[in-house]
Design a protein around this motif. Structure first.
Motif, PDB file in Angstrom:
ATOM      1  N   ASP A 166     -41.253  -1.211  -0.363  1.00  0.00           N
ATOM      2  CA  ASP A 166     -40.117  -0.799  -1.185  1.00  0.00           C
ATOM      3  C   ASP A 166     -38.897  -0.417  -0.356  1.00  0.00           C
ATOM      4  OD1 ASP A 166     -41.399  -1.245  -3.544  1.00  0.00           O
ATOM      5  OD2 ASP A 166     -41.730   0.860  -4.058  1.00  0.00           O
ATOM      6  N   PHE A 167     -39.120  -0.066   0.925  1.00  0.00           N
ATOM      7  CA  PHE A 167     -38.024   0.447   1.737  1.00  0.00           C
ATOM      8  C   PHE A 167     -37.943  -0.296   3.071  1.00  0.00           C
ATOM      9  CE2 PHE A 167     -39.769   3.961  -0.828  1.00  0.00           C
ATOM     10  CZ  PHE A 167     -38.671   4.199  -1.648  1.00  0.00           C
ATOM     11  N   ASP A 168     -36.784  -0.218   3.697  1.00  0.00           N
ATOM     12  CA  ASP A 168     -36.486  -0.999   4.887  1.00  0.00           C
ATOM     13  C   ASP A 168     -36.912  -0.271   6.162  1.00  0.00           C
ATOM     14  OD1 ASP A 168     -35.535  -3.043   6.464  1.00  0.00           O
ATOM     15  OD2 ASP A 168     -33.438  -2.389   6.373  1.00  0.00           O
ATOM     16  N   TRP A 169     -38.217  -0.057   6.324  1.00  0.00           N
ATOM     17  CA  TRP A 169     -38.734   0.639   7.494  1.00  0.00           C
ATOM     18  C   TRP A 169     -38.701  -0.260   8.734  1.00  0.00           C
ATOM     19  CZ3 TRP A 169     -39.604   5.601   6.317  1.00  0.00           C
ATOM     20  CH2 TRP A 169     -39.989   5.943   5.009  1.00  0.00           C
ATOM     21  N   ASP A 170     -38.600   0.385   9.886  1.00  0.00           N
ATOM     22  CA  ASP A 170     -38.674  -0.337  11.154  1.00  0.00           C
ATOM     23  C   ASP A 170     -40.068  -0.248  11.769  1.00  0.00           C
ATOM     24  OD1 ASP A 170     -35.710  -0.969  11.548  1.00  0.00           O
ATOM     25  OD2 ASP A 170     -35.680   1.211  11.228  1.00  0.00           O
ATOM     26  N   GLY A 171     -40.851   0.725  11.336  1.00  0.00           N
ATOM     27  CA  GLY A 171     -42.185   0.897  11.884  1.00  0.00           C
ATOM     28  C   GLY A 171     -43.023   1.791  10.991  1.00  0.00           C
ATOM     29  N   ILE A 172     -44.295   1.907  11.344  1.00  0.00           N
ATOM     30  CA  ILE A 172     -45.223   2.765  10.607  1.00  0.00           C
ATOM     31  C   ILE A 172     -46.027   3.575  11.615  1.00  0.00           C
ATOM     32  CG2 ILE A 172     -46.848   0.818  10.466  1.00  0.00           C
ATOM     33  CD1 ILE A 172     -48.005   2.073   7.944  1.00  0.00           C
ATOM     34  N   ASN A 173     -46.165   4.857  11.348  1.00  0.00           N
ATOM     35  CA  ASN A 173     -46.940   5.741  12.211  1.00  0.00           C
ATOM     36  C   ASN A 173     -48.103   6.322  11.416  1.00  0.00           C
ATOM     37  OD1 ASN A 173     -47.815   7.494  14.231  1.00  0.00           O
ATOM     38  ND2 ASN A 173     -46.399   9.102  13.613  1.00  0.00           N
ATOM     39  N   LEU A 174     -49.319   5.997  11.844  1.00  0.00           N
ATOM     40  CA  LEU A 174     -50.525   6.569  11.247  1.00  0.00           C
ATOM     41  C   LEU A 174     -50.928   7.768  12.099  1.00  0.00           C
ATOM     42  CD1 LEU A 174     -52.461   3.258  10.553  1.00  0.00           C
ATOM     43  CD2 LEU A 174     -51.183   4.624   8.898  1.00  0.00           C
ATOM     44  N   LEU A 248     -49.316  -5.698   7.191  1.00  0.00           N
ATOM     45  CA  LEU A 248     -47.913  -5.642   6.792  1.00  0.00           C
ATOM     46  C   LEU A 248     -47.053  -6.555   7.646  1.00  0.00           C
ATOM     47  CD1 LEU A 248     -47.696  -1.793   6.296  1.00  0.00           C
ATOM     48  CD2 LEU A 248     -47.219  -3.474   4.498  1.00  0.00           C
ATOM     49  N   ARG A 249     -47.535  -6.885   8.838  1.00  0.00           N
ATOM     50  CA  ARG A 249     -46.758  -7.745   9.725  1.00  0.00           C
ATOM     51  C   ARG A 249     -46.662  -9.172   9.208  1.00  0.00           C
ATOM     52  NH1 ARG A 249     -49.023  -5.462  15.538  1.00  0.00           N
ATOM     53  NH2 ARG A 249     -47.398  -3.887  15.831  1.00  0.00           N
ATOM     54  N   THR A 250     -47.510  -9.521   8.231  1.00  0.00           N
ATOM     55  CA  THR A 250     -47.373 -10.848   7.624  1.00  0.00           C
ATOM     56  C   THR A 250     -46.077 -10.920   6.827  1.00  0.00           C
ATOM     57  OG1 THR A 250     -48.620 -10.169   5.644  1.00  0.00           O
ATOM     58  CG2 THR A 250     -49.863 -11.133   7.477  1.00  0.00           C
ATOM     59  N   LEU A 251     -45.607  -9.751   6.339  1.00  0.00           N
ATOM     60  CA  LEU A 251     -44.344  -9.692   5.606  1.00  0.00           C
ATOM     61  C   LEU A 251     -43.180  -9.320   6.520  1.00  0.00           C
ATOM     62  CD1 LEU A 251     -45.550  -7.723   2.440  1.00  0.00           C
ATOM     63  CD2 LEU A 251     -45.335 -10.191   2.725  1.00  0.00           C
ATOM     64  N   ARG A 252     -43.481  -8.488   7.536  1.00  0.00           N
ATOM     65  CA  ARG A 252     -42.454  -8.042   8.479  1.00  0.00           C
ATOM     66  C   ARG A 252     -42.986  -8.225   9.901  1.00  0.00           C
ATOM     67  NH1 ARG A 252     -39.499  -2.603   6.292  1.00  0.00           N
ATOM     68  NH2 ARG A 252     -38.799  -3.437   4.290  1.00  0.00           N
ATOM     69  N   PRO A 253     -42.770  -9.375  10.486  1.00  0.00           N
ATOM     70  CA  PRO A 253     -43.337  -9.653  11.813  1.00  0.00           C
ATOM     71  C   PRO A 253     -42.886  -8.663  12.886  1.00  0.00           C
ATOM     72  CG  PRO A 253     -42.579 -11.675  10.759  1.00  0.00           C
ATOM     73  CD  PRO A 253     -42.098 -10.545   9.904  1.00  0.00           C
ATOM     74  N   GLY A 254     -41.709  -8.091  12.755  1.00  0.00           N
ATOM     75  CA  GLY A 254     -41.205  -7.180  13.780  1.00  0.00           C
ATOM     76  C   GLY A 254     -41.568  -5.721  13.561  1.00  0.00           C
ATOM     77  N   LEU A 255     -42.407  -5.430  12.574  1.00  0.00           N
ATOM     78  CA  LEU A 255     -42.750  -4.050  12.265  1.00  0.00           C
ATOM     79  C   LEU A 255     -43.542  -3.423  13.411  1.00  0.00           C
ATOM     80  CD1 LEU A 255     -42.635  -2.000   9.780  1.00  0.00           C
ATOM     81  CD2 LEU A 255     -45.017  -2.670   9.396  1.00  0.00           C
ATOM     82  N   HIS A 256     -43.101  -2.253  13.860  1.00  0.00           N
ATOM     83  CA  HIS A 256     -43.817  -1.545  14.911  1.00  0.00           C
ATOM     84  C   HIS A 256     -44.946  -0.731  14.289  1.00  0.00           C
ATOM     85  CE1 HIS A 256     -40.209  -1.608  17.910  1.00  0.00           C
ATOM     86  NE2 HIS A 256     -40.630  -2.809  17.570  1.00  0.00           N
ATOM     87  N   LEU A 257     -46.091  -0.735  14.941  1.00  0.00           N
ATOM     88  CA  LEU A 257     -47.279  -0.032  14.455  1.00  0.00           C
ATOM     89  C   LEU A 257     -47.691   1.008  15.495  1.00  0.00           C
ATOM     90  CD1 LEU A 257     -49.451   0.146  12.261  1.00  0.00           C
ATOM     91  CD2 LEU A 257     -50.712  -1.639  13.463  1.00  0.00           C
ATOM     92  N   VAL A 258     -47.754   2.297  15.063  1.00  0.00           N
ATOM     93  CA  VAL A 258     -48.048   3.396  15.978  1.00  0.00           C
ATOM     94  C   VAL A 258     -49.212   4.215  15.427  1.00  0.00           C
ATOM     95  CG1 VAL A 258     -47.162   5.500  17.073  1.00  0.00           C
ATOM     96  CG2 VAL A 258     -45.632   3.546  16.707  1.00  0.00           C
TER      97      VAL A 258
END
Length: 276
Positions: A166-174, A248-258
Motif C-alpha cells: 500500500d505504501f512506497d517503502w524502500d525496505g523492510i526490517n523484521l 515481496l521482491r517479486t513486486l519490488r526487486p530493489g526492496l532492502h530486507l533487514v
C-alpha cells in the motif's frame, strides 16, 4: 522517547495501551527549536516515535522541520514502526514517506513480530499470546499474538503484505523476532510462548506439558529441554518470516530486507531469556 503534537491526547492513547515512555511536545510553534535536539538523539542511536494529530498533510501536520533537520544532519534512512493501526486512528504513512523522499531519505517498514497491530490484538483475543501464568501476554509495549496458530499467522502475513504494497517503502526490517522477556523463566507472568499450539507441539515431541515447569516439574533438566526447544522456535520463526518477506521482491526487486537480531555472543544469557 515520544514526540507528540498534542501531549494530552497522546497521553490518553499511551495509557490505554499501557505504554510508559517519556513524552515531549513537537508542534508548529516549537518544532524549529526542538527538531535539532531530537535529531541529535537520533544520531546517537536513540529511537524516537512521532505522534501526529489529525490534520491536512503538508499544511498542519508536524514533521517537516524534523525531517529536513534530519537530512541536513546526514541521516539517510529512517525506520517507521509499521504497526500503528487502531480502530479510530492510523499513522499517516503515505504522507510521512513522501515527506522523507522529498528530502532524499529512504524509509524502511519496521515490524516487531510476534506483535502484529493493536487493532488485530483487540479484535481477536483468541489469538493472543499467553504467558506462563496463563494470562494474555502484555510485556511492555508489545501486544504479541500466537503466530503458531494457522489462522493468526495467515492474517499476519496478509496484513504485512498489504502494508508493504500500500505504501512506497524502500525496505523492510523484521525485528524483535523473539519471545518475552529479559527476566526469563524466573518470571512466569512475563515468560512466553505458552499458547496452546506451542504447548501441544512440545508435548507431542517430548511427552509432557511445559506449563509443568512452574508447577510440579521444577528440575533444571526439564527447563533446559524447553528453553532449547523455544530457541529453536525463534530461529524457525526468523527463517519463515524472512522467506515470506523475500517474496515481496517479486513486486519490488530493489526492496532492502533487514533482520534485526539479538547477538547472544556478548550476553550468553539472552538465548535463555528471550530465545534469541
Amino acid at each position: 522517547l515520544i514526540a507528540a503534537e498534542d501531549t494530552r491526547r497522546t497521553s490518553r492513547l499511551l495509557a490505554h495501551y499501557d505504554v510508559r515512555k517519556p513524552l515531549v511536545s513537537l508542534r508548529e510553534h516549537n518544532e524549529a527549536r526542538e527538531s535539532p535536539r531530537l535529531v541529535e538523539r537520533l544520531a546517537r542511536g536513540e529511537p524516537i516515535a512521532l505522534v501526529s494529530d489529525a490534520g491536512t498533510p503538508g499544511i498542519s501536520d508536524p514533521g517537516q522541520v524534523l525531517v529536513r533537520t534530519a537530512r541536513a544532519a546526514g541521516i539517510k534512512i529512517v525506520y517507521l514502526a509499521a504497526w500503528h493501526f487502531y480502530h479510530h486512528y492510523r499513522f499517516n504513512y503515505k504522507y510521512f514517506i513522501k515527506l522523507c523522499h522529498s528530502q532524499g531519505i529512504a524509509v524502511y517498514a519496521w515490524f516487531a513480530f510476534p506483535q502484529v497491530t493493536p487493532w488485530i490484538w483487540e479484535k481477536h483475543p483468541e489469538w493472543r499470546e499467553k504467558n506462563a501464568s496463563g494470562q494474555d501476554a502484555r510485556s511492555g509495549w508489545r501486544l504479541p499474538l500466537n503466530l503458531f496458530h494457522p489462522q493468526a499467522r495467515a492474517m499476519a502475513r496478509e496484513w504485512l503484505w498489504q502494508v508493504m504494497t500500500d505504501f512506497d517503502w524502500d525496505g523492510i526490517n523484521l525485528a524483535e523476532l523473539y519471545f518475552e522477556s529479559l527476566e526469563g523463566a524466573a518470571n512466569p507472568a512475563r515468560f512466553t510462548p505458552m499458547n496452546a499450539d506451542v504447548r501441544a507441539m512440545f508435548r507431542a515431541r517430548f511427552g509432557w506439558d511445559p506449563i509443568e515447569i512452574w508447577r510440579q516439574r521444577k528440575d533444571a533438566a526439564s527447563l533446559r529441554q524447553f528453553l532449547d526447544f523455544r530457541a529453536g522456535l525463534a530461529g524457525k520463526m526468523q527463517e519463515d518470516w524472512l522467506r515470506f518477506a523475500g517474496q515481496l521482491r517479486t513486486l519490488r526487486p530493489g526492496l532492502h530486507l533487514v533482520l534485526t537480531h539479538v547477538d547472544d555472543r556478548f550476553d550468553t544469557g539472552m538465548r535463555d531469556a528471550i530465545g534469541a
